[in-house]
Design an enzyme around this catalytic site. Structure first.
Site, PDB file in Angstrom:
ATOM      1  N   ASP A 208      12.745  -4.154  13.372  1.00 53.75           N
ATOM      2  CA  ASP A 208      14.062  -5.049  13.149  1.00 53.75           C
ATOM      3  C   ASP A 208      14.079  -5.608  11.841  1.00 53.75           C
ATOM      4  O   ASP A 208      13.199  -5.536  11.149  1.00 53.75           O
ATOM      5  CB  ASP A 208      14.097  -6.196  14.403  1.00 53.75           C
ATOM      6  CG  ASP A 208      12.652  -7.023  14.188  1.00 53.75           C
ATOM      7  OD1 ASP A 208      11.724  -6.740  13.358  1.00 53.75           O
ATOM      8  OD2 ASP A 208      12.523  -7.790  15.137  1.00 53.75           O
ATOM      9  N   ASP A 210      13.992  -9.073   9.403  1.00 54.54           N
ATOM     10  CA  ASP A 210      13.447 -10.490   9.972  1.00 54.54           C
ATOM     11  C   ASP A 210      14.798 -11.449   9.831  1.00 54.54           C
ATOM     12  O   ASP A 210      15.677 -11.132   9.292  1.00 54.54           O
ATOM     13  CB  ASP A 210      12.382 -10.701   8.742  1.00 54.54           C
ATOM     14  CG  ASP A 210      11.535 -12.032   9.269  1.00 54.54           C
ATOM     15  OD1 ASP A 210      10.991 -11.869  10.478  1.00 54.54           O
ATOM     16  OD2 ASP A 210      10.985 -12.767   8.632  1.00 54.54           O
TER      17      ASP A 210
END
Ligand SMILES: [Zn+2]
Length: 266
Positions: A208, A210
């Site tokens: 993902d 941050d």
């Protein structure tokens, strides 16, 4: 000890099926037992020892992992080269979920973790300017590229204490320094490997972006689950292929990390 291994893998429990003719070994170390029993087996012609760093039942959060015991146990089995697959967050808009980063630098933002084997009797200062093995890195980069991964050769892994994620401000600060990815387990693993003169290579899978990175729409929960399932198999293949691409004989500087010190290693 009869059972030996040349290569160590520290990873998630999705890696159990990596090994052929696997055998489980219960080991103790001066630092207590490792995260779980060590599974030793083969990948092609290479002998490999695997430790699930969080334990089989995921009982160790990142700040509680017995890092010293894990690396010691691997070395005790004969391991000299370690591959460390892990999941990370990206600090760069230009690479997101699915990118494979093979970092060449590290920033330690952990606190309170024991990060040395040499904390009594005398001071041992090992060089850590380049925390990762150059041979392991090039084997991993080449293998990932061949395997069709979006591969990032180099970059800085920030290791945070966790278990919480970064605040938006922390994340923006890391990104502003030019750092690339954030994880929670890459340290002290890397320095403990160096203190035992082991080669250590991080294979960081971006799951993902941050908190401080504004990119895309974000993913849904279902997409994350699906993404993860797809990538467990891909990661297993990558680790397996990288194991077989590692050099038989070490010619990297990791070998001489302890030259000049007279130490008793396992
Ligand atoms: Zn090396």
């Amino acid at each position: 000890m009869v059972t030996r291994a040349d290569i160590g893998v520290l990873g998630g429990s999705g890696f159990y099926s990596l090994l052929d003719d696997a055998e489980e070994i219960e080991l103790d170390t001066p630092y207590g037992p490792p995260s779980d029993v060590v599974t030793v087996g083969h990948i092609g012609s290479r002998s490999v020892a695997f430790i699930p760093r969080h334990g089989r039942d995921h009982r160790f959060p990142p700040h509680r992992i017995p890092y010293r015991a894990n690396l010691w146990a691997l070395r005790k089995l004969g391991v000299r080269q370690v591959l460390a697959p892990s999941a990370v967050g990206s600090l760069r808009a230009e690479y997101g979920p699915g990118a494979m980063v093979i970092p060449d630098q590290l920033v330690d933002r952990t606190s309170g973790r024991v990060q040395t084997y040499y904390d009594a009797d005398r001071a041992i200062h090992v060089s850590f300017a380049d925390p990762y093995c150059p041979s392991g890195r090039s084997a991993a980069v080449e293998t990932a590229r061949k395997g069709g991964w979006e591969t990032v050769d180099g970059g800085t892994l920030v290791v945070i204490e966790g278990p919480r994620f970064s605040t938006r401000a922390e994340s923006q600060w890391y990104a502003g320094n030019g750092w690339s990815i954030v994880g929670m387990t890459g340290f002290p693993e890397a320095i403990l490997a160096r203190e035992l003169a082991l080669c250590y290579t991080s294979l960081s899978l971006v799951t993902d972006h941050d908190a401080g990175v504004e990119a895309g729409q974000g993913v849904t929960h279902d997409e994350v689950l699906e993404f993860f399932a797809q990538n467990v198999t891909r990661m297993r293949t990558l680790v397996s292929d990288t194991v077989q691409a590692l050099p038989d004989k070490r010619t990297c500087p990791c070998v001489s990390a302890l030259d000049g010190f007279s130490l008793e290693l396992p």
